[in-house]
Scaffold this motif. Structure first.
Motif, mmCIF file in Angstrom:
data_model
loop_
_atom_site.group_PDB
_atom_site.id
_atom_site.type_symbol
_atom_site.label_atom_id
_atom_site.label_comp_id
_atom_site.label_asym_id
_atom_site.label_seq_id
_atom_site.Cartn_x
_atom_site.Cartn_y
_atom_site.Cartn_z
ATOM 1 N N ASP A 92 0.825 -1.207 0.000
ATOM 2 C CA ASP A 92 0.000 0.000 0.000
ATOM 3 C C ASP A 92 0.865 1.266 0.000
ATOM 4 O OD1 ASP A 92 -2.254 -1.578 0.042
ATOM 5 O OD2 ASP A 92 -2.579 -1.391 2.214
ATOM 6 N N ALA A 93 2.034 1.190 0.643
ATOM 7 C CA ALA A 93 2.917 2.360 0.694
ATOM 8 C C ALA A 93 3.607 2.613 -0.638
ATOM 9 C CB ALA A 93 3.963 2.170 1.794
ATOM 10 N N GLY A 94 3.738 1.568 -1.448
ATOM 11 C CA GLY A 94 4.357 1.746 -2.757
ATOM 12 C C GLY A 94 5.676 1.032 -2.938
ATOM 13 N N ALA A 95 6.014 0.052 -2.076
ATOM 14 C CA ALA A 95 7.254 -0.700 -2.229
ATOM 15 C C ALA A 95 7.179 -1.584 -3.473
ATOM 16 C CB ALA A 95 7.524 -1.550 -0.990
ATOM 17 N N ASP A 96 8.347 -1.824 -4.077
ATOM 18 C CA ASP A 96 8.440 -2.682 -5.263
ATOM 19 C C ASP A 96 8.862 -4.100 -4.916
ATOM 20 O OD1 ASP A 96 7.989 -0.486 -7.119
ATOM 21 O OD2 ASP A 96 10.011 0.171 -6.590
ATOM 22 N N LEU A 97 9.486 -4.266 -3.763
ATOM 23 C CA LEU A 97 10.074 -5.553 -3.420
ATOM 24 C C LEU A 97 10.001 -5.728 -1.907
ATOM 25 C CD1 LEU A 97 13.326 -6.963 -4.988
ATOM 26 C CD2 LEU A 97 12.948 -7.204 -2.546
ATOM 27 N N PHE A 98 9.633 -6.911 -1.452
ATOM 28 C CA PHE A 98 9.566 -7.205 -0.022
ATOM 29 C C PHE A 98 10.604 -8.276 0.283
ATOM 30 C CE2 PHE A 98 8.286 -8.949 3.972
ATOM 31 C CZ PHE A 98 7.587 -7.953 4.636
ATOM 32 N N CYS A 99 11.543 -7.951 1.178
ATOM 33 C CA CYS A 99 12.606 -8.876 1.536
ATOM 34 C C CYS A 99 12.373 -9.416 2.948
ATOM 35 C CB CYS A 99 13.970 -8.189 1.460
ATOM 36 S SG CYS A 99 15.358 -9.285 1.834
ATOM 37 N N ILE A 100 12.264 -10.740 3.067
ATOM 38 C CA ILE A 100 12.171 -11.401 4.366
ATOM 39 C C ILE A 100 13.585 -11.562 4.896
ATOM 40 C CG2 ILE A 100 11.390 -13.472 5.585
ATOM 41 C CD1 ILE A 100 9.491 -13.955 3.170
ATOM 42 N N ASP A 101 13.839 -10.983 6.045
ATOM 43 C CA ASP A 101 15.204 -10.962 6.565
ATOM 44 C C ASP A 101 15.491 -12.217 7.392
ATOM 45 O OD1 ASP A 101 17.666 -9.774 8.171
ATOM 46 O OD2 ASP A 101 17.289 -8.419 6.512
#
Length: 702
Positions: free
Chosen positions: A337-346
């Motif tokens: 919703d914020a506009g991130a292109d990629l989500f990285c699980i740390d």
């Protein structure tokens, strides 16, 4: 008597080498394009310094100059890519190779210089060969010269060195010291009948190439700046000192004296030193402009790198290594919703419980993901984002089953014993078994699970290791192969933050984590200094706003990420609507900067950031004349500051707030005659703002 010389003239600079028959080759002059070359002093610093067991230095000491082999080297030949024959006294191609030989030992050196069109800098290294016998090389320089003194007319007393200490959560602590204050003692050279033996040394030990200091220096004198960067993902050293008549700078990889490193050279086994870049400018900002151009020209990029995705990572001040499906799903939705292109699980996705000294298999933990990790990855994709994973590929925990099933040669060893540090062994990528293990991990996570981003961490440092050069090169070769096989895979460079932020790694990886620092106020100077150590488009600066903090601190944490590569974290799902709107505004500002980031050049109106400076400023100058400017007001300082913007002096400019879009309570005013931007923080601290500085009328011109 005129000493024979060779001039190398490119579109960015000119260099003169002295190649007399009775002296070793020396680089005696280095000037920007259009500058006048000089002949240098009567006794210039030799281009190559080389010691072996049995052939050391004269006079002896701790310095790496005055080597007996280096003093005996004599010019043999040169070649250039412009096709000029060996008798040419001027060459113009992008590469020059100069061969020297030592008759006593049968050793030969080849000094290779390579230029990029229009850049006032070159890359250089030394190749060591043997015509006969076996030689244990314990030091070889990649570059040595004292050319800048002759060209600038400066004396050692006039020179200062800008350099940076580096440490975990305290990266890029720049300072400038006069050479006389950091090791170069003034003595009566004539009375002593010898050159001074003191030196100023900056070095790094172990496999964390930037764990102690940055491999970068800028030597400044009146109107002159020499800049260098050692491009090696292991130990390195640079040294400054004096000869009988002048001074020198020497750049190298690991040494036996400092790092317990040697290499055996035989007719069938040559050795190539680490790469270094050296550039010329007229100021510190100019020097980093040159280094920025050199880094861009030398970087290996793929189509995937051009996308520059905005990454959300769940770690910093958020899940902190404890991801589960339940915790991740609302964060994924909020990031989308914020506009991130990629989500990285740390970190933590592979662990059922305590994991530090058991890692190595990199299999998802069933207890964390009841439906499987693929459920989370699929949800990331369903929200229009790419999926990434944290991975620390080079380590095997001492209690991992792999520690006993992989052969001994798969691990870094010292004196024949497997290295163990911080509960881990480190893989030696020269080993086929080590490489096969990591290839299997990557094939499973990328080829099967569909991950397109790795946060590649490295939290375990080896100590002294004789294979540090070849082992580091094997790691680079493995990374090159992985990215060739998986063209869409992006890899972030991380090592407990920026403990391995060297150009060897950065020349082929996508983005650099600039710190593990969890305090946004302390992160400010790290973010502001980052483009001195890396390209602006690679500076992964954490932006981790926290729902419970004050509005100004919330804003500051986002400002940290705008001029660079915003690396977003924080509990976005727990924020108020107003706070989420601020995050979206920061992302919008960042996306404007992203559009020009690949051509921007960093400048520091207040000088390179010091660790405890109360006011810090970073500017990104773009070719159209705009300046994006982040300014931080930190605790302990006055409420206002004057920012010199020399390039805008005498011009009418507009200064607008980029983020937040309203500067209040800050105020700004422009003094055109002095070329100074006056900024007042309105009595709030810590606080920060991002401005756009534009020459009035520029909009109409566009």
């Amino acid at each position: 008597m005129t000493v024979p010389s060779l001039d190398w003239v490119t579109s960015g600079f000119a260099v003169r080498f002295r190649i007399g028959p009775d002296q070793p080759v020396a680089l005696v002059s280095f000037v920007p394009s259009g500058g006048a070359l000089s002949d240098g002093p009567a006794d210039p610093q030799p281009l190559v310094e080389l010691t072996t067991v049995g052939h050391g230095r004269f006079p002896g000491g701790f310095r790496h100059v005055d080597s007996t082999v280096g003093a005996r080297l004599r010019y043999v030949s040169h070649t250039a890519t412009d096709g000029a024959d060996a008798s040419a006294v001027v060459v113009t191609g992008p590469e020059v190779r100069i061969v020297q030989a030592d008759a006593a030992t049968g050793l030969q050196t080849v000094s290779v210089f390579r230029a990029h069109d229009g850049v006032p800098a070159f890359r250089t290294w030394t190749e060591v060969r043997a015509e006969r016998g076996e030689h244990v090389v314990d030091f070889v320089s990649s570059f040595a010269s004292g050319a800048w003194l002759t060209d600038s007319g400066a004396d050692v007393d006039d020179l200062s060195l800008a350099h940076a200490d580096n440490d975990w959560s305290a990266e890029s602590r720049w300072r400038t010291d006069r050479l006389r204050e950091i090791g170069l003692a003034r003595i009566d050279r004539e009375a002593q009948h010898h050159p001074p033996r003191s030196r100023a040394v900056v070095q790094n030990r172990g496999s964390w190439s930037t764990g102690e200091a940055l491999p970068i220096g800028v030597l400044t004198g009146p109107g002159y700046a020499l800049v260098w960067e050692i491009e090696h993902n292991g130990p390195w050293l640079y040294e400054l000192g004096e000869t009988r008549s002048a001074a020198y700078v020497l750049l190298s990889g690991p040494t036996d004296q400092e790092h317990q490193w040697t290499a055996v050279v035989t007719p069938s086994a040559p050795f190539t030193s680490v790469l270094v870049s050296v550039g010329i400018a007229d100021s510190v900002d100019g020097a980093f402009g040159v280094l920025t151009a050199q880094r861009r020209a030398s970087r290996r990029t793929r189509t995937a790198d051009a996308a520059m995705p905005l990454v959300f990572n769940d770690y910093m001040n958020t899940l902190m290594g404890d991801p589960t499906t339940e915790k991740l799903l609302p964060l994924i939705d909020a990031a989308a919703d914020a506009g991130a292109d990629l989500f990285c699980i740390d970190a933590g996705w592979y662990a059922e419980g305590h994991w530090w000294d058991t890692v190595g298999a990199w299999e998802p933990a069933a207890s964390r993901f009841p439906g499987g990790l693929s459920v989370v990855v699929d949800h990331i994709r369903s929200r229009g984002m790419q999926a990434g994973l944290w991975l620390e590929p080079e380590v095997i925990g001492i209690h991992s089953p792999l520690a006993s099933t992989l052969p001994d040669d798969a691990f870094v060893q010292h004196h024949g014993v497997r290295v163990a540090e911080h509960g881990r062994h480190v893989l030696d990528l020269r080993s086929p078994a080590a490489r096969a293990h990591l290839d299997g991990v990557v094939d499973r996570l990328v080829g099967t699970l569909g991950v397109t981003y790795f946060k590649m961490d490295d939290n375990t440092m080896t100590g002294p290791w004789s294979g540090s050069v070849d082992g580091g090169r094997a790691l680079l070769a493995w990374l090159d192969d992985v990215q060739q096989r998986y063209q869409e895979l992006l890899i972030e460079n991380c090592a407990s933050g920026a403990m391995r932020a060297d150009q060897a790694m950065l020349s082929r990886l996508h983005i650099q984590s600039t710190s593990d620092q969890q305090d946004p106020v302390l992160s400010a100077s790290i973010a502001a200094a980052a483009p001195a150590a890396m390209l602006p488009e690679q500076a992964g600066n954490w932006a981790y706003p926290a729902p419970g903090t004050s509005p100004e601190r919330f804003t500051l944490s986002l400002v940290n990420g705008v001029l660079g590569r915003m690396y977003l974290s924080g509990y976005l799902n727990e924020m108020t609507d107003g706070q989420r709107a601020v995050v979206r505004s920061a992302i919008a500002a960042h996306r404007e900067v992203l559009g020009v980031l690949g051509t921007a050049v960093p400048v520091w109106p207040l000088g390179l950031p010091g660790w405890e400076d109360p006011w810090v400023a970073l500017g990104l100058a773009v070719p159209d004349g705009d300046l994006y400017l982040s300014v931080w007001s930190l605790p302990g300082g006055p409420p206002s500051v004057a920012l010199p913007l020399a390039g805008y002096a005498g011009r009418s400019v507009s200064v607008t707030a980029l983020f937040p879009t309203e500067a209040a309570p800050w105020t700004v005013s422009w003094d055109a005659s002095a070329g100074v931007l006056h900024v007042d923080d309105g009595g709030t601290t810590p606080t920060a703002r991002v401005f756009r500085v534009r020459t009035e009328g520029a909009d109409a011109e566009r």
